[in-house]
Design an enzyme around this catalytic site. Structure first.
Site, PDB file in Angstrom:
ATOM      1  N   SER A   1     -21.243  27.137  -4.541  1.00 16.08           N
ATOM      2  CA  SER A   1     -20.903  26.915  -5.947  1.00 16.08           C
ATOM      3  C   SER A   1     -21.087  25.460  -6.358  1.00 16.08           C
ATOM      4  O   SER A   1     -20.922  24.554  -5.553  1.00 16.08           O
ATOM      5  CB  SER A   1     -19.433  27.293  -6.199  1.00 16.08           C
TER       6      SER A   1
ATOM      7  N   GLU B   1     -20.089  39.742   2.166  1.00 13.52           N
ATOM      8  CA  GLU B   1     -18.832  39.411   1.506  1.00 13.52           C
ATOM      9  C   GLU B   1     -18.314  40.578   0.678  1.00 13.52           C
ATOM     10  O   GLU B   1     -17.117  40.849   0.632  1.00 13.52           O
ATOM     11  CB  GLU B   1     -19.014  38.175   0.621  1.00 13.52           C
TER      12      GLU B   1
ATOM     13  N   SER C   1     -13.786  25.929   0.751  1.00  9.26           N
ATOM     14  CA  SER C   1     -12.501  25.994   1.452  1.00  9.26           C
ATOM     15  C   SER C   1     -12.653  25.487   2.884  1.00  9.26           C
ATOM     16  O   SER C   1     -13.726  25.586   3.483  1.00  9.26           O
ATOM     17  CB  SER C   1     -11.920  27.401   1.425  1.00  9.26           C
TER      18      SER C   1
ATOM     19  N   GLN D   1     -18.436  26.691   3.183  1.00  6.29           N
ATOM     20  CA  GLN D   1     -19.535  27.176   2.341  1.00  6.29           C
ATOM     21  C   GLN D   1     -19.811  26.231   1.178  1.00  6.29           C
ATOM     22  O   GLN D   1     -18.900  25.886   0.430  1.00  6.29           O
ATOM     23  CB  GLN D   1     -19.180  28.558   1.784  1.00  6.29           C
ATOM     24  N   GLY D   2     -21.051  25.799   1.047  1.00  5.03           N
ATOM     25  CA  GLY D   2     -21.437  24.923  -0.061  1.00  5.03           C
ATOM     26  C   GLY D   2     -22.409  25.635  -0.975  1.00  5.03           C
ATOM     27  O   GLY D   2     -23.604  25.319  -1.002  1.00  5.03           O
TER      28      GLY D   2
END
Lengths: 294, 377, 294, 377
Positions: B124, B239, B156, B121-122
């Site tokens: 933040s 989420e 991550s 996941q990109g």
């Protein structure tokens, strides 16, 4: 894609809740509440009978015994409403006496009980006292809506006391929810420094914390009503006590000076929350009960 | 209010439990936590077993109750977590399923379910923490591609991922939430650099992602251009929904272990500590019930988790930190020893009140969206 | 209109504090700190000797024995600075060994001690170990700047241990103060939602709470240094432990994700605060000590 | 850092202690809490005794350390509080002393010191709680008088006061803080109505004040017209300075009583409760030390209490509420009995985090004025 673990109240349950809420709004609104505060110590026999007719006390008696034939899940919905309205009187003891004490189910007999902690609410006003209240001495009760006597402490937690703990916890959820609503309403109305105080983070975050406590405690109480598990009930009582007391204090804080007056209702909720917490399965005992199952 | 299961659900649980009992002994040994390729292989292998047994789809197609049962039973049996497949199965996958074109769903979903492709996941950025909408990574249209430049953080599994769900700013002139788009980025594209990020727990489970004029085909955009914020909210609501079910089950197991250790080392005789463990047990039991209620509501509203997620996360993240504080008191001086169980987890738990929306942001959400208090500061 | 109860540090004391602060800023700034984190377990003998020359260890030795001839009030000022700088090494044990162990006063001998809780910091690096460390086993220390061994717990609180508790409490105040400063600095710099986050009440109130904890703990530690009263020292340790740990956590919360990285220093303060809290007179024991005097 | 006293101060203490020992047995019996005229007479009688013995001036002229000693010794000896003389001695008096004309000082100060005249405070208004500067009571100039109309709240001792220090808006057009003036109001002036206000503790120690075209001579204005806010801040800084010294001493005495009761009724055997009392004892000891430090600073800066007052009040108000919660746990079921000691005090303590600046406002003050964080919301 259907599943039966539906933790939400079903339609019948929602109807039941709406019914009692409407009854209480009509028969025990704010004026009646303040009248009860001004003339304390009396059980409103007319209202008591109406509660009986509405099935408040006979709720869990089998239909063949003239009861409504429902269970603890329905009972905690009703007692949450009673708690929210600050309905006075030994509701839990009378509900638990239905079927065992004549007239209790119908709301014709007012029943109280000596709590395991040695407290007796409504001793003078009750028709029947369960447990040994010999030698009970009156207290100057902190809660103007709950007269109290002290009797020797028994400490024993009977099966009835476990159910009493659950229903008392449900009343605490009612107080927690009332306090959340009252704080949010006040915060959305009261202006300071040129804006409603509900726009200040400090106030918003107090209110958010109140909602969280209410929701967690309500989930615990409703689940404990479904499982009727002794340990789960103890845990629910612990969380509901904390939610009621903490929310009443935060509600008072949000109200500021207004909350400190006798005219505001928030102190009545705080005082009642203290009484309910002490009456049966107080914090340390509830925590021990849950720990013992670990 | 009903906590009982249908016959169908009980059968689902029984079959799953049986399958887990048969399958788990045959799993390869767990890889070292720092062996990223090993972890990828392990997690993907597990996903493939689930897929072959008909459970690969459980996060997407099963009813919320079935998913609850799945998470409860796998955690209880000690089965592997989703691990490297977390983003693919629980973030990017559901987003593509909901918002992608038929071709996009065809291209990307099956490999995730089969454990063939891993997503990261990109979202933040260093300067856009809680304020995600202020992200600055820019994507400039150049023919049939976007040219992307910027920096992402807290990614991550970045070292072993094939794809990254990337939020970029496609219209720098538009108001904050309006100029954002959602892209699928190939991690081996030229211009992508991954740098491991060490956390205070000493591990490198996250990475920073540097993007230097990386070309992403326009066909890899999911949803409309500049509509990425709405697309993202779909993902985030997943989420905050039932993602913590396994964690709550794990916490309840941990409480049992703590009580056992406390009875062994004598700290159980301290009523203060014992009651604290009791109070925590009551709280996690309640959080488990709250999860069931949230799932009931999601089920009733067609699978979309409600605002109950914020309420849950607020209490859960603090309760879990308190749980590790209690664990430290059970351990006494051994709480200073990272060689002992729970102590590394205690360090990791420090992020729970920060990650995926700080407690402060969650309280704003609860106050504004649920209680209806005015927006403000 | 003059009075002598002047609780503020006097001019000499302020000079002393300024001196150690400057020494530490020059010899143990951020680069040195991070170098120590990257190559842990070693005592910087050169710095140790400089501390000795500055009187850090000989502070309370009489002048006729080559010491500085000052007392606990001065010592807590120095140890607060050491705590703020996260200075590594068995500072408290070496300070307490001055005069009893050769070379300790001068910073030539590094002395450690088995804590009453059975923890031994810096066992491998120390020249002299006081107490029985036989059979001590190494831990994988949570604090990268404090190597730890475990030995059998003695539980006894010697007179030296009471002073150790006070000086350790002073280090905790240093951490509490550092965390307040760091949080305020970050909050005044970091922008989110179009303003510095220090403008949000939620952040401001976290910072205000940190200052309150620091000031209360510092007053307790400094007063306990003046009275050297065992009970007052226990109370000061309790408050300083709580202030250090709570402030480090709040500091981390204010820093958000950045605070969770290894590169940020806040985790070093949190971990050290945990170590100091556990080493001597941990919370429950300190509270019992104070209660026993009620 | 020095906690020892000069010979002069020790002599002051010894003389005071001796005087208290001789004087207190001769005091009349304490009046009923609801007997307001009785309370006034009792409190004024005590002030007169102090005056005659040379202690009447102690809050004004003595050094901060002497004042500390005075408050410590009188509380320790169980002497009466300032009671009805609180506003005169600690609010209005110091304000007049600092800002009044020679004639005003002449007229108002001596009667306060002699216990002849009682003052009350007319600052708060129902719609201006924490936001004192938004007060709306209006004063319109008419010749040599102001005509005042409005409503005040939380006025203590109003029924028996001779004078009221009153904040009024003299310029409705000016910015909030700018159009306020400070007036001395005669309580028997036509148009003044006092209505007792019942608190949640069931008592009526406060009142509401209704002002209907009350005429106040212009010569009774202290300070310049429209400069009342600054004049008021002088007063408030006195309130937040050392006003709590006696309370801290009282809390430490209460802790000793709690421990004795707990030992008698067996709750002392519960380590959780015992440690809680220990922790509270540590906290009140620290608050006492913090007071001494604040006094040291006030002494060094010429008697003006610093911002330390906000730090102190924040911790003290919460600590005192926690103290009564602990008392309730010592009492067990008897905590529900208002006939038992401490329980009425517990109710009163609920106002401590609200009155004289809520904890939320105090945190703003600490964050903005001490830590220098930006003003905001």
């Amino acid at each position: 894609m259907t599943g039966a673990v539906d933790f939400r109240p079903n339609e019948d349950q929602r109807d039941l809740r709406r019914g009692i809420r409407e009854l209480l709004a009509g028969r025990f609104g704010r004026e009646a509440l303040r009248a009860a505060v001004d003339g304390p110590g009396r059980v409103d026999r007319g209202l008591w009978k109406e509660l009986g007719e509405a099935g408040f006390f006979a709720l869990r008696l089998p239909e063949e015994e003239g009861g409504v034939g429902l269970g603890l899940p329905e009972a905690v919905l009703l007692f949450e409403e009673a708690g929210r309205a600050l309905l006075p009187g030994p509701l839990v003891a009378t509900h638990l006496a239905a079927g065992a004490v004549e007239g209790a189910a119908e709301g014709l007999t007012v029943v109280t009980e000596v709590s395991p902690e040695g407290l007796v609410p409504w001793l003078d006003a009750a028709d029947v006292v369960r447990g040994d209240a010999a030698g009970a001495v009156p207290l100057r009760s902190v809660d103007p809506l709950t007269p109290l006597h002290r009797a020797p402490r028994t400490g024993r937690l009977s099966a009835g006391a476990v159910e009493a703990a659950l229903l008392t916890a449900a009343e605490q959820v009612g107080t927690a929810a009332w306090c959340t609503d009252a704080a949010v309403a006040h915060a959305g109305r009261r202006e300071q420094f040129g804006q409603v105080i509900g726009g200040f983070q400090a106030v918003k975050h107090l209110c958010a914390g109140m909602l969280v406590r209410t929701e967690v405690a309500r989930a615990a109480v409703q689940a404990a009503a479904v499982t009727a598990d002794r340990v789960e009930i103890a845990g629910a009582k612990l969380l509901a006590d904390e939610a009621a007391v903490a929310n009443a204090r935060d509600c008072l804080q949000v109200h500021g000076g207004m909350g400190f007056t006798w005219e505001a209702d928030v102190h009545l909720h705080l005082k009642r929350a203290w009484v309910r917490a002490a009456l049966v399965l107080p914090g340390a005992k509830a925590a021990e009960e849950v720990a013992s199952a670990l | 209010m009903d906590l009982s299961y249908t016959a169908e659900e009980e059968e689902f649980r029984a079959r799953l439990r049986e399958w887990l009992a048969a399958e788990l002994p045959g799993l390869p040994p767990r890889p070292d936590p720092l062996d990223w390729p090993g972890r990828r292989a392990y997690d993907c292998g597990w996903q493939r077993r689930l897929y072959d047994a008909g459970y690969g789809h459980v996060h997407w197609d099963a009813s919320p109750t079935q998913r609850l049962i799945f998470l409860e039973e796998t955690e209880r049996a000690g089965a592997p977590y989703v691990g490297a497949n977390f983003v693919g199965l629980l973030h990017a996958g559901p987003t593509i399923a909901a918002e992608g074109t038929p071709e996009q769903r065809e291209r990307w979903l099956e490999p995730v379910l089969r454990g063939d492709e891993v997503w990261c996941q990109g979202f933040s950025e260093p300067d856009a923490g809680s304020d995600l909408a202020s992200l600055r990574t820019r994507a400039v249209r150049d023919g049939d591609a976007y040219v992307v430049t910027g920096q992402k953080i807290w990614t991550s599994h970045a070292e072993v991922a094939d794809w990254c769900e990337l939020l970029v700013r496609t219209d720098p002139e538009a108001p904050r939430h309006r100029g954002i788009s959602w892209l699928a980025l190939r991690m081996d594209a030229p211009g992508v650099t991954v740098r491991p990020l060490r956390t205070l727990a000493g591990s490198t489970e996250f990475a920073e992602l540097f993007l230097d004029e990386v070309r992403v085909p326009v066909s890899h955009r999911v949803g409309e251009e500049n509509d990425g914020w709405r697309v993202t909210m779909v993902t985030l609501s997943f989420e905050r929904g039932t993602a913590f079910v396994g964690e709550v089950v794990a916490c309840r197991r941990l409480l049992g272990e703590l009580a056992r250790t406390a009875r062994e080392n004598g700290t159980w005789d301290d009523p203060a500590l014992r009651r604290r463990l009791g109070a925590l047990a009551a709280r996690f039991q309640a959080l488990w019930r709250l999860t069931q209620r949230n799932v009931s509501e999601a089920q009733a509203t067609g699978g979309v988790p409600g605002t109950g997620g914020s309420v849950f996360k607020l209490d859960y993240s603090h309760a879990r930190q308190e749980l590790y504080d209690a664990a430290a008191d059970v351990l006494g001086p051994d709480a200073l020893d990272l060689g002992r169980e729970w102590n590394l987890d205690r360090l990791s738990s420090l992020s729970y009140t920060i990650a995926a929306g700080t407690s402060q942001i969650q309280r704003n959400i609860v106050a504004e969206r649920i209680l209806g208090l005015p927006k403000g500061r």
